[in-house]
Design an enzyme around this catalytic site. Structure first.
Site, PDB file in Angstrom:
ATOM      1  N   LYS A 161    -113.915  55.609  -7.744  1.00 20.70           N
ATOM      2  CA  LYS A 161    -113.672  55.699  -9.233  1.00 20.70           C
ATOM      3  C   LYS A 161    -114.994  54.666  -9.985  1.00 20.70           C
ATOM      4  O   LYS A 161    -115.124  53.582  -9.694  1.00 20.70           O
ATOM      5  CB  LYS A 161    -112.365  55.262  -9.827  1.00 20.70           C
ATOM      6  CG  LYS A 161    -111.250  56.267  -9.332  1.00 20.70           C
ATOM      7  CD  LYS A 161    -110.006  56.030 -10.041  1.00 20.70           C
ATOM      8  CE  LYS A 161    -108.840  57.067  -9.816  1.00 20.70           C
ATOM      9  NZ  LYS A 161    -109.435  58.148 -10.667  1.00 20.70           N
ATOM     10  N   LYS A 268    -104.851  69.608  -9.853  1.00 20.02           N
ATOM     11  CA  LYS A 268    -103.464  68.670  -9.718  1.00 20.02           C
ATOM     12  C   LYS A 268    -102.396  69.535 -10.259  1.00 20.02           C
ATOM     13  O   LYS A 268    -102.158  69.811 -11.515  1.00 20.02           O
ATOM     14  CB  LYS A 268    -103.928  67.319 -10.596  1.00 20.02           C
ATOM     15  CG  LYS A 268    -104.902  66.501 -10.046  1.00 20.02           C
ATOM     16  CD  LYS A 268    -104.911  65.193 -10.931  1.00 20.02           C
ATOM     17  CE  LYS A 268    -106.033  64.220 -10.416  1.00 20.02           C
ATOM     18  NZ  LYS A 268    -107.360  64.510 -11.045  1.00 20.02           N
TER      19      LYS A 268
END
Length: 360
Positions: A161, A268
């Site tokens: 990230k 997702k």
């Protein structure tokens, strides 16, 4: 069929940093379905992410309370097709996490409450899924410590990230990895969570591309279709859409993907409206030769188990984002195991469902 639900707060083992801030806990709601005749129980998970999901915990609970009052209308389905029809009919589109939770609770129920969401080799412990090791944001030493642990654990694909700390520091960390591990030995993905401005994005992508990265997820914030389309046309680094898909009807997704034409999409189910919706996104992407991978939205092992079984059913080859089961102090103990950068189902390990004893 009797419906119940249970709130649970998952506690992170560390401060989980993203460009949207630091997470220390995650509130989820389990939907629990009981067959009054057989005593079989199905459990699903509704786990909206604050600041990212289009639904929230209050909406989830309000809806489930209403559903509980009208439970006489809930008939037990016989097939997966009927499960998806019931979830779509009962749950409005603005509650994607509830659709996922109800779908998976029903699938669990009709399989005998054994957490066998889809029959297949994964549940039988005969198939493993390659996954990426997730590197959370933090100071340089924290990030490097995570990287060393993941590599020592046998991961050959890392997802880092970026976007919350100084970009030059992030480049330095990535350079450190590349000096020690070539592109052949280690695949690196980065996830900006929409942190770059449109004006700086291409310049940053050019710098990142020199590090032989696999891809970058969501370099700019969702909602700027023209900006993302232009970036996908000019980028030297493959782009994967993530947040861009949230709140978009899966059936209309073909139009969005045709317009932007990304290299990859990230799926997702909790954020997209469940497994059926995810399946539609996959079919639309494949029509356009856009590749994809599945990712957990930080669910507990209840949700992760359902996503993993769905993913295994798709015969994937790319590493998936399913390594989130070890994030929490108080996860639901399960047969899901990670070894050498792969997730698998250990048939010798039992589920610990003691949390659900207080429900009937």
């Amino acid at each position: 069929m009797k419906i119940d639900f249970l709130e649970h707060t998952l506690q992170f083992k560390f401060d989980a940093g993203t460009s949207r801030g630091v997470m220390r806990e995650h509130n989820v709601v389990y939907v629990i379905l009981n067959d009054s005749e057989s005593g079989i129980r199905g459990i699903g998970e509704c786990a909206p992410l604050p600041g990212l999901s289009i639904d929230n915990k209050t909406q989830v609970i309000d809806f489930l309370q209403g559903l509980k009052k009208s439970e006489e209308y809930l008939n037990i389905p016989l097939t997966a097709e009927e499960v998806f029809e019931i979830a779509e009919e009962l749950v409005p589109e603005y509650l994607p996490s509830v659709r996922f939770g109800l779908e998976t609770a029903l699938l669990d129920l009709i399989s005998g409450g054994k957490k066998e969401i889809f029959e297949g080799e994964f549940y039988q412990g005969q198939k493993r899924i390659p996954i990426n090791g997730l590197i959370w944001m933090g100071d340089e030493e924290f990030m490097l410590s995570q990287i060393r642990k993941k590599i020592d654990a046998g991961f050959n694909c890392l997802k880092m990230k970026i976007g919350a700390i100084d970009f030059e520091t992030e480049l330095s960390i990535l350079n450190y990895i590349r000096r020690n591990f070539s592109e052949k030995d280690l695949t690196i993905r980065v996830d900006a969570n929409g942190a770059f401005t449109i004006g700086e994005a291409l310049h940053k992508l050019e710098k990142l591309s020199k590090l032989n990265l696999h891809s970058i997820e969501q370099p700019i914030a969702a909602g700027n279709i023209e900006g993302m389309k232009e970036l996908c046309e000019k980028t030297p680094l493959p782009i994967a859409l993530d947040e861009e898909l949230i709140g978009v009807n899966a059936v209309k997704g073909l139009e969005l993907l045709s317009e932007i034409n990304p290299h990859y999409i990230i799926l997702k189910p909790t954020l997209l409206g469940g497994l059926k919706a995810s399946d539609i996104w996959i079919k639309n992407a494949e029509k356009l030769d856009i590749d994809w991978w599945m990712t957990s939205a930080l669910e507990s092992n209840i949700g992760l188990n359902a996503i993993s079984q769905f993913t295994a059913f798709k015969n994937v080859s790319l590493p998936q984002g399913l390594g989130t089961g070890q994030l929490y102090h108080n996860n639901i103990a399960s047969p899901l195991m990670i070894e050498n950068g792969e997730i698998y189902y250990d048939t010798k390990t039992k589920w610990d469902l003691s949390l659900f004893k207080q429900t009937h």
